[in-house]
Design a protein around this motif. Structure first.
Motif, short mmCIF file in Angstrom:
data_model
loop_
_atom_site.label_atom_id
_atom_site.label_comp_id
_atom_site.label_asym_id
_atom_site.label_seq_id
_atom_site.Cartn_x
_atom_site.Cartn_y
_atom_site.Cartn_z
N SER A 86 0.84 -1.22 0.00
CA SER A 86 0.00 0.00 0.00
C SER A 86 0.87 1.26 0.00
O SER A 86 0.60 2.21 0.73
CB SER A 86 -0.93 0.01 1.22
N THR A 87 1.93 1.24 -0.77
CA THR A 87 2.90 2.33 -0.79
C THR A 87 2.97 2.92 -2.19
O THR A 87 3.21 2.19 -3.16
CB THR A 87 4.30 1.80 -0.38
N GLN A 88 2.78 4.22 -2.26
CA GLN A 88 2.87 4.90 -3.55
C GLN A 88 4.30 5.43 -3.73
O GLN A 88 4.87 5.98 -2.79
CB GLN A 88 1.87 6.05 -3.64
N VAL A 89 4.84 5.25 -4.91
CA VAL A 89 6.19 5.75 -5.20
C VAL A 89 6.13 6.79 -6.31
O VAL A 89 5.21 6.78 -7.13
CB VAL A 89 7.14 4.60 -5.63
N LYS A 106 17.94 2.42 4.82
CA LYS A 106 17.16 1.92 5.96
C LYS A 106 15.80 2.60 6.03
O LYS A 106 14.77 1.96 6.26
CB LYS A 106 17.91 2.17 7.27
N GLU A 107 15.80 3.93 5.83
CA GLU A 107 14.55 4.69 5.93
C GLU A 107 13.52 4.19 4.91
O GLU A 107 12.33 4.07 5.22
CB GLU A 107 14.81 6.19 5.70
N GLN A 156 10.09 1.90 5.99
CA GLN A 156 8.73 2.38 5.71
C GLN A 156 7.93 1.33 4.92
O GLN A 156 6.77 1.06 5.22
CB GLN A 156 8.73 3.70 4.92
N ILE A 157 8.58 0.73 3.94
CA ILE A 157 7.88 -0.26 3.11
C ILE A 157 7.47 -1.47 3.96
O ILE A 157 6.34 -1.95 3.87
CB ILE A 157 8.76 -0.68 1.91
N LEU A 208 9.86 7.92 -1.90
CA LEU A 208 8.75 7.60 -0.99
C LEU A 208 8.29 8.87 -0.27
O LEU A 208 9.01 9.87 -0.22
CB LEU A 208 9.19 6.55 0.04
N SER A 209 7.11 8.77 0.34
CA SER A 209 6.52 9.96 0.97
C SER A 209 7.30 10.45 2.19
O SER A 209 7.16 11.59 2.61
CB SER A 209 5.06 9.66 1.36
N ASN A 210 8.14 9.59 2.80
CA ASN A 210 8.92 10.03 3.97
C ASN A 210 10.24 10.69 3.56
O ASN A 210 11.10 10.93 4.40
CB ASN A 210 9.18 8.85 4.93
N GLY A 211 10.41 10.94 2.25
CA GLY A 211 11.60 11.63 1.78
C GLY A 211 12.75 10.70 1.42
O GLY A 211 13.80 11.14 0.95
N SER A 212 12.56 9.40 1.65
CA SER A 212 13.63 8.45 1.33
C SER A 212 13.51 7.99 -0.13
O SER A 212 12.49 8.20 -0.78
CB SER A 212 13.58 7.25 2.28
#
Lengths: 122, 166
Positions: free
Chosen positions: B34-37, B75-76, B80-81, B152-156
């Motif tokens: 459920s992760t958008q890239v 790692k980040e 998250q994934i 990714l949405s967390n900036g990684s």
């Protein structure tokens, strides 16, 4: 992959789930449980595994009279026609191609249960 | 510097070849985690180098063409994934994280392979390896590595590297 499947199954309400590292220990568990009178009711197996692959576990189950009618779902990244044909010929109940989401797995599970119940009723 | 190494028939110049992998990443992260890239701008490098803390790698063979696909995660990015995929919060690269990297590599390659084989290639499925730490692969051939970043949405960011040896 097992963690993902287990998480989805838990979300769907299936909590009595056992895992095996690959086909060989899975087959031993299936046979032991059947002999002990507490058989498994469903198998979900990855196709690509180190050791005994899912397709070989399926074939082993179909060759064992005590496990022959056990519903068997293959989960795999192999979505090509030749693989689908091989699995169908081996007697797979259904086939879910990775990547998938929980709804897809749920739909396939319900379809297998319906088919399996129907064949038993008949 | 890498451009002169590319031959006209190099599949890395085929937009459909590259799209097969990009689509594999988008589909896998979306459905399984459920992760958008957001796809970044691809670049070409002359030598493969892992860019993160953990990577999944799988070999690809088709006739005379040999290659590798690898996915390098910081790692980040992988934490998250994995959190989205399994509901697990991780602070170190453990077996759960490396399993997820291997599984994602398997699924992304499997998805791309199906598309590529429909285009006329005949890649086979292979079991991926998972590698931790910084490493390089030296080659004595005229290959090149296409590097595609995914944000990714967390900036990684994580990277898919496709190396083809003609």
């Amino acid at each position: 992959m097992r963690k993902i499947i287990k998480k989805v199954l838990t979300e769907l309400g299936y909590t009595n789930v056992e895992e095996a590292d690959d086909g060989k220990p899975a087959f031993e568990k299936l046979q032991s449980a059947k002999s002990a009178g507490n058989p498994f009711e469903f198998v979900i197996s990855d196709w690509n595994m180190p050791g005994m692959a899912g397709i070989d576990l399926l074939k082993a189950c179909k060759a064992d009279p005590s496990l022959k009618v056990l519903p068997f779902m293959l989960v795999t990244a192999e979505s090509e026609q030749k693989n689908i044909v091989e699995a169908a010929k081996a007697g797979v109940s259904d086939y879910v191609v990775k990547p998938f989401n929980a709804q897809t797995l749920k739909g396939k599970l319900e379809k297998i249960w319906t088919k399996h119940s129907g064949s038993h009723a008949a | 510097m890498g451009a002169e190494n590319l031959q006209p028939v190099n599949p890395l110049l085929d937009k459909r070849f590259v799209s097969a992998f990009v689509d594999g990443v988008i589909k896998t992260t979306s459905l399984m985690a459920s992760t958008q890239v957001v796809v970044g701008k691809p670049t070409v490098e002359t030598q493969f180098q892992a860019k993160g803390d953990v990577a999944g790698m799988v070999g690809m063979v088709f006739g005379q063409m040999k290659g590798t696909m690898s996915i390098s995660f910081s790692k980040e990015a992988i934490f998250q994934i994995v959190e989205n995929m399994l509901g697990e919060k991780n602070t170190e690269i453990n077996a759960s994280v490396t399993d997820a990297v291997g599984e994602m590599t398997n699924q992304i390659y499997g998805t791309a392979k199906t598309t590529l084989n429909q285009m006329g290639y005949a890649f086979e499925m292979a079991i991926p390896s998972v590698i931790q730490g910084t490493f390089t692969i030296s080659k004595h051939h005229s290959g090149a590595t296409l590097v595609i970043p995914f944000n990714l949405s967390n900036g990684s960011t994580f990277f898919v590297d496709i190396t083809v040896i003609m």
